[in-house]
Design a protein around this motif. Structure first.
Motif, PDB file in Angstrom:
ATOM      1  N   ALA A 178       3.806   1.302  -6.843  1.00 41.75           N
ATOM      2  CA  ALA A 178       2.560   1.898  -6.337  1.00 41.75           C
ATOM      3  C   ALA A 178       1.930   1.102  -5.194  1.00 41.75           C
ATOM      4  N   VAL A 179       2.727   0.342  -4.466  1.00 36.85           N
ATOM      5  CA  VAL A 179       2.165  -0.516  -3.410  1.00 36.85           C
ATOM      6  C   VAL A 179       2.259   0.127  -2.028  1.00 36.85           C
ATOM      7  N   VAL A 180       3.427   0.667  -1.678  1.00 35.12           N
ATOM      8  CA  VAL A 180       3.549   1.187  -0.314  1.00 35.12           C
ATOM      9  C   VAL A 180       2.924   2.594  -0.251  1.00 35.12           C
ATOM     10  N   SER A 181       1.603   2.603  -0.271  1.00 32.14           N
ATOM     11  CA  SER A 181       0.864   3.858  -0.345  1.00 32.14           C
ATOM     12  C   SER A 181       1.129   4.754   0.863  1.00 32.14           C
ATOM     13  N   THR A 182       1.295   4.149   2.035  1.00 30.76           N
ATOM     14  CA  THR A 182       1.539   4.946   3.244  1.00 30.76           C
ATOM     15  C   THR A 182       3.036   5.044   3.544  1.00 30.76           C
ATOM     16  N   GLY A 183       3.859   4.746   2.559  1.00 32.92           N
ATOM     17  CA  GLY A 183       5.311   4.772   2.744  1.00 32.92           C
ATOM     18  C   GLY A 183       5.800   3.432   3.258  1.00 32.92           C
ATOM     19  N   HIS A 184       7.128   3.303   3.298  1.00 32.40           N
ATOM     20  CA  HIS A 184       7.696   2.047   3.775  1.00 32.40           C
ATOM     21  C   HIS A 184       7.529   1.942   5.289  1.00 32.40           C
ATOM     22  N   CYS A 185       7.004   0.814   5.718  1.00 29.56           N
ATOM     23  CA  CYS A 185       6.910   0.481   7.147  1.00 29.56           C
ATOM     24  C   CYS A 185       6.299   1.609   7.969  1.00 29.56           C
ATOM     25  N   HIS A 186       5.163   2.120   7.538  1.00 23.24           N
ATOM     26  CA  HIS A 186       4.475   3.147   8.344  1.00 23.24           C
ATOM     27  C   HIS A 186       4.251   2.595   9.752  1.00 23.24           C
ATOM     28  N   PRO A 187       4.654   3.325  10.799  1.00 23.39           N
ATOM     29  CA  PRO A 187       4.582   2.741  12.150  1.00 23.39           C
ATOM     30  C   PRO A 187       3.183   2.258  12.527  1.00 23.39           C
ATOM     31  N   ILE A 216     -18.379  -3.528 -11.207  1.00 22.64           N
ATOM     32  CA  ILE A 216     -17.374  -4.235 -10.387  1.00 22.64           C
ATOM     33  C   ILE A 216     -16.125  -3.357 -10.345  1.00 22.64           C
ATOM     34  N   LEU A 217     -15.591  -3.146  -9.151  1.00 21.03           N
ATOM     35  CA  LEU A 217     -14.332  -2.407  -9.015  1.00 21.03           C
ATOM     36  C   LEU A 217     -13.289  -3.361  -8.438  1.00 21.03           C
ATOM     37  N   VAL A 218     -12.140  -3.387  -9.101  1.00 15.80           N
ATOM     38  CA  VAL A 218     -11.067  -4.290  -8.679  1.00 15.80           C
ATOM     39  C   VAL A 218      -9.903  -3.456  -8.184  1.00 15.80           C
ATOM     40  N   THR A 219      -9.340  -3.821  -7.037  1.00 18.47           N
ATOM     41  CA  THR A 219      -8.169  -3.093  -6.567  1.00 18.47           C
ATOM     42  C   THR A 219      -7.195  -4.047  -5.864  1.00 18.47           C
ATOM     43  N   ALA A 220      -5.973  -3.587  -5.683  1.00 18.55           N
ATOM     44  CA  ALA A 220      -4.934  -4.387  -5.003  1.00 18.55           C
ATOM     45  C   ALA A 220      -3.817  -3.417  -4.605  1.00 18.55           C
ATOM     46  N   LYS A 221      -2.588  -3.682  -5.035  1.00 18.78           N
ATOM     47  CA  LYS A 221      -1.415  -2.833  -4.809  1.00 18.78           C
ATOM     48  C   LYS A 221      -1.434  -2.016  -3.518  1.00 18.78           C
ATOM     49  N   GLY A 222      -1.932  -0.747  -3.570  1.00 12.24           N
ATOM     50  CA  GLY A 222      -1.799   0.163  -2.434  1.00 12.24           C
ATOM     51  C   GLY A 222      -2.711  -0.133  -1.268  1.00 12.24           C
ATOM     52  N   ILE A 223      -3.551  -1.139  -1.367  1.00 12.80           N
ATOM     53  CA  ILE A 223      -4.604  -1.334  -0.362  1.00 12.80           C
ATOM     54  C   ILE A 223      -4.075  -1.706   1.031  1.00 12.80           C
ATOM     55  N   ALA A 224      -2.962  -2.440   1.090  1.00 17.43           N
ATOM     56  CA  ALA A 224      -2.497  -2.915   2.406  1.00 17.43           C
ATOM     57  C   ALA A 224      -1.044  -2.508   2.663  1.00 17.43           C
ATOM     58  N   GLU A 229      -5.922  -0.433   8.456  1.00 20.32           N
ATOM     59  CA  GLU A 229      -5.100   0.663   8.967  1.00 20.32           C
ATOM     60  C   GLU A 229      -4.672   1.593   7.811  1.00 20.32           C
ATOM     61  N   THR A 230      -4.336   0.985   6.673  1.00 18.64           N
ATOM     62  CA  THR A 230      -3.953   1.785   5.497  1.00 18.64           C
ATOM     63  C   THR A 230      -5.111   2.698   5.086  1.00 18.64           C
ATOM     64  N   ILE A 231      -6.306   2.132   5.019  1.00 19.34           N
ATOM     65  CA  ILE A 231      -7.471   2.925   4.590  1.00 19.34           C
ATOM     66  C   ILE A 231      -7.731   4.058   5.591  1.00 19.34           C
ATOM     67  N   ARG A 232      -7.575   3.749   6.881  1.00 23.51           N
ATOM     68  CA  ARG A 232      -7.772   4.808   7.891  1.00 23.51           C
ATOM     69  C   ARG A 232      -6.811   5.969   7.630  1.00 23.51           C
ATOM     70  N   LEU A 233      -5.546   5.628   7.375  1.00 19.82           N
ATOM     71  CA  LEU A 233      -4.546   6.682   7.146  1.00 19.82           C
ATOM     72  C   LEU A 233      -4.810   7.426   5.838  1.00 19.82           C
ATOM     73  N   LEU A 234      -5.210   6.689   4.818  1.00 18.26           N
ATOM     74  CA  LEU A 234      -5.490   7.340   3.525  1.00 18.26           C
ATOM     75  C   LEU A 234      -6.633   8.331   3.694  1.00 18.26           C
ATOM     76  N   GLU A 235      -7.696   7.880   4.363  1.00 16.81           N
ATOM     77  CA  GLU A 235      -8.866   8.763   4.528  1.00 16.81           C
ATOM     78  C   GLU A 235      -8.533   9.969   5.395  1.00 16.81           C
ATOM     79  N   GLU A 236      -7.725   9.716   6.429  1.00 19.15           N
ATOM     80  CA  GLU A 236      -7.408  10.794   7.377  1.00 19.15           C
ATOM     81  C   GLU A 236      -6.550  11.875   6.734  1.00 19.15           C
ATOM     82  N   LYS A 237      -5.518  11.460   5.948  1.00 21.39           N
ATOM     83  CA  LYS A 237      -4.630  12.509   5.437  1.00 21.39           C
ATOM     84  C   LYS A 237      -3.966  12.251   4.098  1.00 21.39           C
ATOM     85  N   TYR A 238      -3.727  10.995   3.724  1.00 20.20           N
ATOM     86  CA  TYR A 238      -2.818  10.815   2.591  1.00 20.20           C
ATOM     87  C   TYR A 238      -3.475  10.950   1.217  1.00 20.20           C
TER      88      TYR A 238
END
Ligand code: PLP
Length: 445
Positions: free
Chosen positions: A64-73, A286-294, A332-341
């Motif tokens: 559950a880490v590569v939220s935007t896929g592997h090596c998103h350009p 308190i909200l804790v997160t990791a994995k998919g964040i970056a 950058e990950t958060i931008r992509l998640l918010e925009e579409k993923y």
């Protein structure tokens, strides 16, 4: 990736993979848990190529880490740009814009319209440690309540909360004192023996805390925090009844206890909303997160009500936590998640759940299909009436899927978890489900 996904060309493991496996057996800690010998070389989108040129469809996403896929350009470019500019400075002793930019963004996108502060680490377990320490420091109370089946990490504080498998705790005690575990509500295995939809399991679990723990072993005025996964991950992809978090919030407020949500696995868009707790509308302290964040770089974050961070300089920090390159990848990950993923996760989750709906009728091995968004569990059982878990069948299905070019992992006692990158399209879902369908039929024979 130019090659077709998936495409398996050699027996598995192939010759190059076997060389790596031999060195791994010699040098790597035997405490790692590998279900099958996948030796990765490169990743792109939903595909991972191994060292022998076989290509797999990745429905595990580096857990559950590569939220935007592997090596998103876009993420790769953000990492490259940052690596050319400033790799490290240490936010513990110096300042840099990315640290505050990401903190401001996290405060904005997490639930609750109140002032917040953010503390950074490098992993889920570190972010949990920060939350535990903050809760103890602020409340001046030492006890914690966690849940059976929970996974919060493997450092000693977080491990004291983890109660997913005995092997994770065996031999490491004594752990943190003052931790009590309550049952986690699982509608499929209701502790009161009810069967959905009249299941009262969340009531049973909150009653256990209030009417048993608080009246016998755990003085509530000594409890600093309740720590809970809004959807249990490692414990089996268990979705509690929506009222569960509401009841925990009410209970926490009654006793002045902090509510900590561990969204390390279920957060960052995985469930089709940015945060799993948004499905119930409950706001944690308190909200804790990791994995998919970056999208693959190490980063753990605890976001808290600002007033909870009443500790002074030196009380808590980490050399690498919030490293500039990880922060750039996260923004950058958060931008992509918010925009579409995140929206895609909701859409594709619905599509997959729709396709899986008749599997408990079609496959005698399938006890239940459950999940939200792209956090989907398929629980395998020996008998659909008794619901006895079938870990052996789960292992066989996962191994066969690997040989067909599909990467999936298990969770809980006998659940197959589907947690693909949030970028998947219908054709990827169709391929994965066809492979799983065939593997289940083979194992059922
Ligand atoms: N919390 C949850 C819910 C997790 O799923 C995990 C890891 O699987 C952790 C915490 C620990 O995260 P890490 O392995 O990054 O320390």
């Amino acid at each position: 990736m130019e090659k077709k996904v998936p495409s398996i060309k050699t027996p598995l493991p192939g010759p190059e993979a076997q060389k790596v496996l031999a060195l791994d057996r010699q040098f790597i800690s035997p405490s790692y848990t590998r279900d099958y010998p996948m030796v990765a070389k490169r990743g792109e989108g939903v595909g991972v190529e191994d060292v022998d040129g076989n290509v797999f469809l990745d429905f595990a996403a580096g857990i559950a880490v590569v939220s935007t896929g592997h090596c998103h350009p876009d993420v790769v470019r953000a990492i490259q740009r940052q690596a050319e500019t400033l790799i490290h400075m240490s936010g513990t002793d110096f300042y840099y814009p990315l640290l505050v930019q990401l903190a401001e963004k996290m405060a904005a996108i997490t639930p609750g319209k109140f002032p917040k502060r953010v503390v950074f680490g490098n992993s889920g377990t570190e972010a949990i440690e920060a939350a535990i320490k903050m809760a103890r420091y602020h409340t001046k109370r030492h006890r914690l309540i966690a849940f059976m089946g929970a996974f919060h990490g493997r450092t000693l504080g977080a491990l004291s909360l983890t109660a997913s498998k005995p092997v994770q705790r065996r031999g490491f005690g004594p752990l943190l004192s003052g931790v009590a575990h309550a049952p986690y509500p699982n509608p499929y295995r209701c502790p009161a023996g009810h069967r959905a939809p009249e299941c009262l399991c969340d009531w049973v679990c909150t009653e256990f805390i209030e009417n048993q723990l608080f009246r016998t072993a755990v003085p509530p005025d000594e409890v600093a925090a309740i720590v809970v996964e809004p959807i249990q991950g490692e414990g089996g992809y268990i979705v509690p009844p929506p009222s569960f978090l509401v009841k925990l919030r009410q209970m926490a407020d009654r006793y002045g206890i902090l509510l900590i949500f561990d969204e390390v696995q279920c957060g960052m868009g995985r469930t089709g909303k940015m945060w799993a707790c948004e499905h119930s509308g409950v706001v944690p302290d308190i909200l804790v997160t990791a994995k998919g964040i970056a999208s693959g770089l190490p980063l753990g974050v605890a976001v808290a009500r600002a007033e909870l961070m009443d500790w002074g300089p030196g009380a808590h920090a980490s050399t690498f936590g919030g490293n500039p390159v990880a922060c750039a990848a996260a923004l950058e990950t958060i931008r992509l998640l918010e925009e579409k993923y995140v929206a895609n996760a909701a859409r594709m989750g619905e599509y997959i759940m729709g396709r899986l709906a008749d599997w408990p009728h079609k496959h005698p091995l399938v006890g239940q299909v459950r999940g939200r968004g792209l956090m989907i569990g398929i629980e395998l059982v020996k008998n659909q009436e008794t619901r006895e878990p079938d870990p052996e069948a789960r292992h066989k299905v996962i191994e066969r899927a690997f040989h067909q070019g599909l990467l999936v992992l298990g969770c809980g006692e006998s659940t197959v978890r589907l947690m693909p990158p949030l970028i998947i399209e219908r054709e990827h879902a169709d391929i994965a489900l066809e492979i799983l369908d065939a593997c289940l039929s083979e194992v059922e024979k």
